[in-house]
Scaffold this active site. Structure first.
Site, PDB file in Angstrom:
ATOM      1  N   ARG A   2       0.851  -1.187   0.000  1.00  0.00           N
ATOM      2  CA  ARG A   2       0.000   0.000   0.000  1.00  0.00           C
ATOM      3  C   ARG A   2       0.895   1.249   0.000  1.00  0.00           C
ATOM      4  NH1 ARG A   2      -2.170  -3.735   3.637  1.00  0.00           N
ATOM      5  NH2 ARG A   2      -4.325  -4.321   3.139  1.00  0.00           N
ATOM      6  N   LYS A  27      -1.939  -1.976   7.264  1.00  0.00           N
ATOM      7  CA  LYS A  27      -3.319  -1.609   7.551  1.00  0.00           C
ATOM      8  C   LYS A  27      -3.808  -2.367   8.785  1.00  0.00           C
ATOM      9  CE  LYS A  27      -7.724  -0.978   5.221  1.00  0.00           C
ATOM     10  NZ  LYS A  27      -8.419  -1.110   3.930  1.00  0.00           N
ATOM     11  N   HIS A  98      -2.975   3.172  -5.891  1.00  0.00           N
ATOM     12  CA  HIS A  98      -3.924   2.094  -5.638  1.00  0.00           C
ATOM     13  C   HIS A  98      -4.199   1.287  -6.915  1.00  0.00           C
ATOM     14  CE1 HIS A  98      -6.625   0.102  -2.913  1.00  0.00           C
ATOM     15  NE2 HIS A  98      -7.584   0.150  -3.827  1.00  0.00           N
ATOM     16  N   ARG A 101      -1.409  -1.021  -7.458  1.00  0.00           N
ATOM     17  CA  ARG A 101      -1.538  -2.163  -6.527  1.00  0.00           C
ATOM     18  C   ARG A 101      -2.492  -3.202  -7.118  1.00  0.00           C
ATOM     19  NH1 ARG A 101      -1.425  -3.969  -1.135  1.00  0.00           N
ATOM     20  NH2 ARG A 101      -3.467  -4.437  -0.252  1.00  0.00           N
ATOM     21  N   HIS A 124      -4.375  -8.782   2.865  1.00  0.00           N
ATOM     22  CA  HIS A 124      -5.824  -8.760   3.054  1.00  0.00           C
ATOM     23  C   HIS A 124      -6.248  -9.760   4.123  1.00  0.00           C
ATOM     24  CE1 HIS A 124      -6.421  -7.269  -1.352  1.00  0.00           C
ATOM     25  NE2 HIS A 124      -6.254  -6.261  -0.515  1.00  0.00           N
ATOM     26  N   TYR A 133     -10.028  -7.106  -5.874  1.00  0.00           N
ATOM     27  CA  TYR A 133      -8.856  -6.445  -6.450  1.00  0.00           C
ATOM     28  C   TYR A 133      -8.506  -6.962  -7.839  1.00  0.00           C
ATOM     29  CZ  TYR A 133      -6.974  -3.493  -2.760  1.00  0.00           C
ATOM     30  OH  TYR A 133      -6.759  -2.484  -1.871  1.00  0.00           O
TER      31      TYR A 133
END
Length: 154
Positions: A2, A27, A98, A101, A124, A133
């Site tokens: 990220r 995250k 993003h 990614r 994740h 994604y």
């Protein structure tokens, strides 16, 4: 990784011999080790050798290279500006950190990486997030179907 993980990298987070990067503050406060290509480490070595100011006082890996803020930690906004400049030079209308990614994770899956491994690489918690994604190309899906059909038909 990220965007916030990239700008948060510290020099000591690089595990060069293992070809992995330690994400200390991902995250949700999660930590993980991310396998990374040899090319990444080659580029980082060149950056450390020729571009990163030797008098930078931060332990963050990526720092501002231009006057005014030279040597200070690179911010998310600074990374966005770098990407905008690169997009403009390349004539690309839209690309974000993003989006890159998403593209990276999609290409890993298309190259044969199992979905669970892509999930781990992405950091994740849910495999359903990983599925969101992925933007798999029709030709990849077709080839996967044909492989499965051959096994079933056999």
């Amino acid at each position: 990784m990220r965007r916030c993980e990239v700008v948060g990298l510290r020099v000591e987070d690089l595990r060069v011999a293992e070809r992995r990067v330690f994400i200390a503050d991902g995250k949700g406060g999660h930590q993980r080790l991310v396998p990374t290509s040899s090319r990444f480490f080659d580029h980082v070595a060149a950056y450390l050798d020729a571009e990163r100011p030797p008098d930078a006082t931060t332990d963050q890996l990526f720092v501002v290279l231009k006057q005014g803020g030279r040597g200070r930690p690179l911010t998310a906004a600074g990374l966005d500006q770098i990407l905008l400049t690169a997009r403009t030079r390349a004539g690309i209308g839209h690309a974000t950190c993003h989006a890159l990614r998403h593209t990276c994770l999609t290409r890993l899956r298309e190259a044969g990486m199992p979905l669970e491994a892509v999930q781990s690489q992405a950091g994740h918690a849910s495999i359903e997030t990983t599925r969101i994604y992925l933007h798999l190309a029709d030709d990849w899906l077709t080839s996967q179907y044909r492989k499965a059909a051959e096994v079933i038909d056999a």
